[in-house]
Design a protein around this motif. Structure first.
Motif, mmCIF file in Angstrom:
data_model
loop_
_atom_site.group_PDB
_atom_site.id
_atom_site.type_symbol
_atom_site.label_atom_id
_atom_site.label_comp_id
_atom_site.label_asym_id
_atom_site.label_seq_id
_atom_site.Cartn_x
_atom_site.Cartn_y
_atom_site.Cartn_z
ATOM 1 N N LEU A 1 0.833 -1.207 0.000
ATOM 2 C CA LEU A 1 0.000 0.000 0.000
ATOM 3 C C LEU A 1 0.866 1.254 0.000
ATOM 4 N N GLU A 2 1.917 1.247 0.776
ATOM 5 C CA GLU A 2 2.816 2.405 0.810
ATOM 6 C C GLU A 2 3.528 2.573 -0.529
ATOM 7 N N GLY A 3 3.795 1.461 -1.204
ATOM 8 C CA GLY A 3 4.379 1.541 -2.538
ATOM 9 C C GLY A 3 3.418 2.190 -3.515
ATOM 10 N N LEU A 4 2.148 1.798 -3.444
ATOM 11 C CA LEU A 4 1.127 2.417 -4.298
ATOM 12 C C LEU A 4 1.000 3.901 -3.994
ATOM 13 N N ALA A 5 1.066 4.251 -2.703
ATOM 14 C CA ALA A 5 0.968 5.655 -2.305
ATOM 15 C C ALA A 5 2.152 6.464 -2.827
ATOM 16 N N ALA A 6 3.278 5.787 -3.029
ATOM 17 C CA ALA A 6 4.466 6.463 -3.567
ATOM 18 C C ALA A 6 4.424 6.569 -5.085
ATOM 19 N N GLY A 7 3.333 6.082 -5.697
ATOM 20 C CA GLY A 7 3.169 6.193 -7.138
ATOM 21 C C GLY A 7 3.720 5.026 -7.933
ATOM 22 N N LYS A 8 4.068 3.950 -7.242
ATOM 23 C CA LYS A 8 4.627 2.790 -7.934
ATOM 24 C C LYS A 8 3.524 1.910 -8.507
ATOM 25 N N ARG A 9 3.797 1.308 -9.654
ATOM 26 C CA ARG A 9 2.875 0.358 -10.250
ATOM 27 C C ARG A 9 3.077 -1.016 -9.617
ATOM 28 N N ALA A 10 2.068 -1.870 -9.776
ATOM 29 C CA ALA A 10 2.147 -3.218 -9.208
ATOM 30 C C ALA A 10 3.368 -3.961 -9.737
ATOM 31 N N ALA A 11 3.650 -3.797 -11.029
ATOM 32 C CA ALA A 11 4.797 -4.485 -11.625
ATOM 33 C C ALA A 11 6.099 -4.034 -10.986
ATOM 34 N N THR A 12 6.206 -2.744 -10.698
ATOM 35 C CA THR A 12 7.421 -2.218 -10.073
ATOM 36 C C THR A 12 7.579 -2.765 -8.659
ATOM 37 N N ILE A 13 6.464 -2.798 -7.919
ATOM 38 C CA ILE A 13 6.501 -3.330 -6.556
ATOM 39 C C ILE A 13 6.920 -4.799 -6.579
ATOM 40 N N ALA A 14 6.375 -5.555 -7.536
ATOM 41 C CA ALA A 14 6.717 -6.974 -7.657
ATOM 42 C C ALA A 14 8.205 -7.147 -7.950
ATOM 43 N N GLU A 15 8.728 -6.332 -8.867
ATOM 44 C CA GLU A 15 10.147 -6.436 -9.236
ATOM 45 C C GLU A 15 11.045 -6.094 -8.049
ATOM 46 N N GLU A 16 10.692 -5.014 -7.317
ATOM 47 C CA GLU A 16 11.517 -4.601 -6.182
ATOM 48 C C GLU A 16 11.466 -5.615 -5.042
ATOM 49 N N SER A 17 10.324 -6.284 -4.912
ATOM 50 C CA SER A 17 10.150 -7.251 -3.820
ATOM 51 C C SER A 17 10.564 -8.664 -4.213
ATOM 52 N N VAL A 18 10.916 -8.837 -5.466
ATOM 53 C CA VAL A 18 11.324 -10.147 -6.005
ATOM 54 C C VAL A 18 10.212 -11.183 -5.792
ATOM 55 N N VAL A 19 8.994 -10.789 -6.165
ATOM 56 C CA VAL A 19 7.857 -11.716 -6.149
ATOM 57 C C VAL A 19 7.143 -11.568 -7.487
ATOM 58 N N SER A 20 6.210 -12.471 -7.748
ATOM 59 C CA SER A 20 5.488 -12.403 -9.019
ATOM 60 C C SER A 20 4.472 -11.282 -9.011
ATOM 61 N N LEU A 21 4.128 -10.825 -10.210
ATOM 62 C CA LEU A 21 3.099 -9.799 -10.365
ATOM 63 C C LEU A 21 1.765 -10.325 -9.836
ATOM 64 N N ALA A 22 1.504 -11.611 -10.044
ATOM 65 C CA ALA A 22 0.257 -12.204 -9.559
ATOM 66 C C ALA A 22 0.165 -12.117 -8.038
ATOM 67 N N THR A 23 1.295 -12.290 -7.381
ATOM 68 C CA THR A 23 1.312 -12.195 -5.904
ATOM 69 C C THR A 23 0.952 -10.791 -5.440
#
Length: 215
Positions: A163-185
């Protein structure tokens, strides 16, 4: 009468006008709790005219006249809130805390002065039905805020990070890449966030987070 307003022109003009009408009026600036306590120490309580927006304290913190209402009421003062553009919820909070009414700075000065003098004379400033409406508004908002906080508290540490990532303007794909998890997750986590917060979109979730953080 005690005038607590960081706008020197407004407070000085009121002080002079009230004194010309036989009202003993004094200014208090800055509007910190310490300055107000010093101003009322040993003084017989009367009417306090308090601006909602009192600017900043010497240490840079924002000063709100609403925070001064309980302090003054506890010492026997009647409080009139003065506002140039406060949100209705701020006025509702002040009235719930014990303010007897509120006045707008855009009110023609003679009308404002008349209202202040009416309060000095002990006449009601705020109709009882309006006071009750503002009190209900305040408590209704408090209930909603508690529900929102409860929703945020239900989030897992990982969901809060998303949620904080979304609030920072990040897309789901970016959050997934930074967290090293799948986009589906990440998408599954976003769906869980929306469900727990009781909202239907990421924008609403972010808006709720920002609102709670500002409280």
């Amino acid at each position: 009468m005690l005038i607590i307003d960081d706008h020197a022109l407004v407070s000085t003009t009121l002080e002079i006008a009230l004194r010309s009408r036989g009202v003993v009026a004094h200014r208090c600036d800055p509007g910190t709790a310490e300055a107000v306590e010093q101003a009322v120490d040993g003084v017989d309580p009367g009417i306090a005219l308090v601006d909602v927006d009192l600017g900043e304290a010497p240490d840079g913190t924002t000063l709100s006249g609403v925070d001064l209402v309980p302090l003054l009421v506890d010492r026997g003062w009647q409080v009139l809130i003065l506002t140039g553009g406060a949100r209705e919820l701020q006025i509702a909070a002040a009235v719930t805390a014990g303010a007897v009414g509120w006045l707008h700075k855009l009110t023609p000065f003679e009308d404002l002065l008349t209202a202040v003098l009416s309060a000095v004379a002990g006449e009601p400033v705020l109709p009882e039905m309006e006071r009750l409406r503002l009190v209900r508004l305040y408590y209704g908002e408090q209930t909603r805020q508690q529900a929102r906080r409860a929703g945020l508290d239900q989030l897992t540490a990982r969901e809060r990070q998303v949620l904080e990532g979304l609030a920072a303007g990040k897309r789901a794909a970016t959050i997934a890449e930074e967290s090293v998890v799948s986009l589906a997750t990440v998408r599954a986590q976003i769906r869980a966030i929306l469900a727990k917060l009781g909202v239907s979109s990421q924008l609403e979730a972010v808006a709720l987070l920002r609102e709670i953080e500002q409280l």
